[in-house]
Every structure is written in C-alpha cells, then in structure tokens.
Design a protein around this motif. Sequence first.
Motif: not given
Length: 85
Positions: A6, A38, A40
């Motif tokens: 993350h 998401v 990253v």
Amino acid sequence: MIVVTHLNGSQFAINPDLIEKIHANPDTTLSMVDGSFVIVCEPLEDVIEIIRGYRASVLRMAWDLADTPQPVAKLAAIPRHPAGK
C-alpha cells in the motif's frame, strides 16, 4: 497470492487472478474484476514480474507433483457370496 505494498508502506496479499487491468498513472493502480481499485507502491513492470513469478511457481509445483508418485488408496475387497446364498 502475491504480496504488494500500500502507499502507507503496509504489505498485503492479493489474488492476481482477480486483477483485470494494471494502470500506471503515475501511481500503479490495480483494477479488480469486481470494479474496485487498489493503488500500490510497486511500479507496473514490477507487479507484472511478481505475477509472472507467482504463476511460474504454481506451474513448477504442479510439475513437481506430477513427477512425485502419489500414494494409491487401497480399497478393501468386498467378499462375494456364492450364488444362491
């Protein structure tokens, strides 16, 4: 499962089979098949390489299992009764 990071630095595992697309704009964004996203830390090329390594390891494990003799379960024979009894 692959491990990615993350933006806050925490690592997490994600199923690469559920990734539909990967964008680099400029953050790497994984578009999931359920419509979620998401973001990253890893660059797009690294995520692709991680997925490639994961899939290669799955194939390698399957290949190794195919080369390993698997135990055969022994079935107990059911005795036959003579005809008419």
